[in-house]
Write an enzyme that holds these catalytic residues in place. Sequence first.
Site, PDB file in Angstrom:
ATOM      1  N   CYS A   1      71.915   9.867  11.432  1.00 28.74           N
ATOM      2  CA  CYS A   1      73.195   9.785  12.119  1.00 28.74           C
ATOM      3  C   CYS A   1      74.192   9.134  11.167  1.00 28.74           C
ATOM      4  O   CYS A   1      73.815   8.694  10.079  1.00 28.74           O
ATOM      5  CB  CYS A   1      73.040   8.966  13.402  1.00 28.74           C
ATOM      6  SG  CYS A   1      74.406   9.200  14.544  1.00 28.74           S
TER       7      CYS A   1
ATOM      8  N   CYS B   1      73.911  13.666  15.139  1.00 29.38           N
ATOM      9  CA  CYS B   1      75.356  13.671  15.341  1.00 29.38           C
ATOM     10  C   CYS B   1      75.963  14.727  14.435  1.00 29.38           C
ATOM     11  O   CYS B   1      75.404  15.064  13.393  1.00 29.38           O
ATOM     12  CB  CYS B   1      75.962  12.294  15.093  1.00 29.38           C
ATOM     13  SG  CYS B   1      76.016  11.772  13.386  1.00 29.38           S
TER      14      CYS B   1
ATOM     15  N   CYS C   1      72.484  17.578   5.680  1.00 37.54           N
ATOM     16  CA  CYS C   1      71.101  18.051   5.659  1.00 37.54           C
ATOM     17  C   CYS C   1      70.785  19.023   4.528  1.00 37.54           C
ATOM     18  O   CYS C   1      69.703  18.940   3.970  1.00 37.54           O
ATOM     19  CB  CYS C   1      70.693  18.624   6.999  1.00 37.54           C
ATOM     20  SG  CYS C   1      69.985  17.329   8.019  1.00 37.54           S
TER      21      CYS C   1
END
Length: 137
Positions: free
Chosen positions: A9, A81, A88
């Site tokens: 997050c 989030c 990623c």
Amino acid sequence: MKRRVLFICSHNAARSQMAEGYLRAKYGDRYEAFSAGTTATAVHPLAVQVMGEVGIDISGHQSKDLGRFIGQEMDVVVTVCDAAQGICPMFPWAKETVHAGFPDPAAVTGAPEEQVAAFRSVRNEIVAWIDATFGGV
């Protein structure tokens, strides 16, 4: 061998901390849970409070920077989030990447009861998602 799961997050203050704590407490026999933030801050006291309400103590958790996990292979990386979702592709040590966006309970302003209610709501969403995603595997 336990599967390694990293929850990411923005600040590693609430959503990723709650997810790490729940996965470890409920499915720790099958999963090794971790969490980190793109910018680490501190664990939010209301996250600690609402997890305690369901019998999970995350008071000893610390906010961790994502850099701590560079080079560590993970079976699953979960962004919790939208802000963290973009990083990623930059985590090549993940076998699988999943996005499960949850609203930021710390963004809720107003009376203390409204803030706690927001944290409870997000906790419940995270718990339901983890149960559905990792519970039957």
